[in-house]
Design a protein around this motif. Sequence first.
Motif: not given
Length: 392
Positions: A62, A73, A79, A82
């Motif tokens: 990401a 995180y 992604y 995410v």
Amino acid sequence: MQNQIGAPKGFSLTDPRVRAWLFQIITIVVVVSLGWYLFHNTQTNLQHRGITSGFDFLERSAGFGIAQHLIDYTESDSYARVFVIGLLNTLLVTFIGVILATLLGFIIGVARLSPNWMISKLATVYVETFRNIPPLLQILFWYFAVFLTMPGPRGSHNLWNMFYVSNRGLNMPAALKADGMWPFLIAVVVAFVAIGVMVKWANKRFEDTGVPFHKFWAGLGLLVVIPALSVLVFGSPVHWEMPELRGFNFVGGWVMIPELLALTLALTVYTAAFIAEIVRSGIKSVSHGQTEAARSLGLRPGPTLRKVIIPQALRVIIPPLTSQYLNLAKNSSLAAGIGYPEMVSLFAGTVLNQTGQAIEVIAITMSVYLAISISISLLMNWYNKRIALIER
């Protein structure tokens, strides 16, 4: 003349069954053809523009930070992670908002029927005010006019030396896992099983003898005593990490960022206004004779409301209440207006802009909201069937 009464009918548009099947077949053909045209047209346009389709982008890094994440995180995560963070943040707002809006809505709804003139009018003003202001404006009000105008961490509002409210959010103690966690969870499960057995026994005893049993207090005792014994034997399930002011910010504990606070409060206040009207109409739908019958039996107003009126009103309240829960879950997407990292803001916003995979990202986001809405509907429909009247 040949008797045609028992002869089978042929293909005729005057036959309602033939017309029904024909119209259904035509509808299916039109829908499938339209879907294929849109799919083929999209694929052709993507190829002409050199845009690759697929979900391989979910494995890429990401490369950006996220203000709030319920799981670990880093910017190097994919992604796909995410997406999980955005989903969890959306579910967090929905879960908290549903609980708070339900509690506040029931209180306001009952208050609107209060014989006290002041309480009734204040509840009416609340309902007529907040349900007529768009939710996005309420979110912006709580965010910009309330939380961002609060003092910094050094001048934060201190509540019981545990909660600190500032323009950085709400800092509170964080529960960290301890050695007694698993025994405590097992004890809670055992307590619920014991409560279920007790309720079944109490109901059978009441049917056989007519003697009532205090199920609420007995269940509350089981729910407190059994886990408490686990804590005494195996130790505390959690240890608390307190927030401490160091320099210009707090360290330790858990923080609810201003965006989360503003979104939760706005959705709670807005949805509770509609729930209040649903509760009021549900209570009004119960015949006044039920109240008079309860009074003739010597029940006070409080027990009458809890044991006679509300159980019957729930059968009217639950269906429209489900719609309000769905609206709250979908209105959480308005968080994009203040930058709270939920599904729309995080995944359909930042991720879409970085990857350019508009079709895939939008499809995933729409599927998530569809799944959340269907899950809420199934759960509420199940509960509605549980409390429905069963005719004999």
